[in-house]
Design a protein around this motif. Structure first.
Motif, PDB file in Angstrom:
ATOM      1  N   LEU A   1      14.323  -5.564   8.584  1.00  0.00           N
ATOM      2  CA  LEU A   1      15.398  -5.011   7.492  1.00  0.00           C
ATOM      3  C   LEU A   1      14.434  -5.009   6.378  1.00  0.00           C
ATOM      4  N   VAL A   2      15.120  -4.454   4.865  1.00  0.00           N
ATOM      5  CA  VAL A   2      14.137  -3.724   4.071  1.00  0.00           C
ATOM      6  C   VAL A   2      14.914  -4.032   2.590  1.00  0.00           C
ATOM      7  N   ALA A   3      13.297  -4.170   2.043  1.00  0.00           N
ATOM      8  CA  ALA A   3      13.455  -4.938   0.779  1.00  0.00           C
ATOM      9  C   ALA A   3      12.554  -4.235  -0.456  1.00  0.00           C
ATOM     10  N   LYS A   4      13.556  -3.697  -1.806  1.00  0.00           N
ATOM     11  CA  LYS A   4      12.691  -2.559  -2.952  1.00  0.00           C
ATOM     12  C   LYS A   4      11.336  -3.816  -3.844  1.00  0.00           C
ATOM     13  N   PHE A   5      10.834  -3.125  -3.749  1.00  0.00           N
ATOM     14  CA  PHE A   5       9.673  -2.963  -4.682  1.00  0.00           C
ATOM     15  C   PHE A   5       9.042  -2.879  -5.751  1.00  0.00           C
ATOM     16  N   ASP A   6       9.160  -2.746  -7.056  1.00  0.00           N
ATOM     17  CA  ASP A   6       7.573  -2.516  -8.340  1.00  0.00           C
ATOM     18  C   ASP A   6       6.900  -2.128  -8.086  1.00  0.00           C
ATOM     19  N   ARG A   7       6.413  -3.288  -7.470  1.00  0.00           N
ATOM     20  CA  ARG A   7       5.086  -2.963  -7.438  1.00  0.00           C
ATOM     21  C   ARG A   7       4.318  -3.754  -5.692  1.00  0.00           C
ATOM     22  N   ILE A   8       4.007  -3.688  -4.776  1.00  0.00           N
ATOM     23  CA  ILE A   8       3.590  -4.006  -3.826  1.00  0.00           C
ATOM     24  C   ILE A   8       1.581  -3.920  -3.645  1.00  0.00           C
ATOM     25  N   ASP A   9       1.368  -4.670  -4.058  1.00  0.00           N
ATOM     26  CA  ASP A   9      -0.510  -4.465  -4.401  1.00  0.00           C
ATOM     27  C   ASP A   9      -0.726  -5.260  -3.399  1.00  0.00           C
ATOM     28  N   GLY A  10      -1.486  -4.021  -2.050  1.00  0.00           N
ATOM     29  CA  GLY A  10      -2.648  -5.315  -1.491  1.00  0.00           C
ATOM     30  C   GLY A  10      -1.343  -5.738   0.002  1.00  0.00           C
ATOM     31  N   LEU A  11       0.383  -5.604  -0.623  1.00  0.00           N
ATOM     32  CA  LEU A  11       0.524  -5.295   1.108  1.00  0.00           C
ATOM     33  C   LEU A  11       0.819  -4.232   2.162  1.00  0.00           C
TER      34      LEU A  11
END
Length: 152
Positions: free
Chosen positions: A39-49
């Motif tokens: 699956l796919v998801a979009k984020f503005d920020r993914i700090d630490g992932l």
């Protein structure tokens, strides 16, 4: 002659233990587990992932982050992850980036919805919640003001 036999036995024992540790590490990193769906998801920020981070639901690991990239048109972080084949996620499932601890590290948390239809291979999770900037929050708290630096 006897010392050569003892040295050979100790060497064999060391190789056996090293092989056992490699097998254990291989199993722990889910390298042996195949299948599942992506699956796919979009984020503005993914700090630490990071790639390899856990995907969890109700605190239980159900998958792994497999890829991260930047969408050149929206400048959002696109996260691709795999989910175990036995886990069916409703269409209105939400994804949030949660902190594993105060010292850092993050995981992708899935919050299932109530739809009757389920996500399938390649689908995108529309509802997402970005990572929280803990350093920024602590800075706001210690300064006693809002983001503009004014205290009340």
């Amino acid at each position: 002659m006897a010392s050569n036999l003892v040295e050979s036995l100790i060497g064999a024992l060391v190789l056996l233990v090293a092989g056992w540790f490699l097998l254990l590490a291989y199993e722990r990193t889910d390298a042996m587990s195949g299948g599942g769906y992506s699956l796919v998801a979009k984020f503005d920020r993914i700090d630490g992932l990071n790639v390899g981070s856990d995907v969890r639901m109700s605190g239980i690991k159900v998958g792994t982050v497999t890829e991260q990239r930047l969408d050149p048109s929206t400048y959002q972080a696109v996260v691709q992850f795999s989910v175990s084949p036995g886990v069916e996620l409703p269409l209105d499932t939400a994804a949030a980036i949660s902190s594993a601890s105060l010292l850092g590290g993050s995981y992708l948390s899935l919050l299932p919805g109530g739809e009757d239809e389920y996500l399938v291979e390649g689908d995108e999770i529309e509802e997402t919640q970005d990572a929280v900037d803990l350093v920024g929050l602590i800075g706001k708290f210690t300064s006693g003001g809002d983001s503009s630096g004014n205290s009340e």
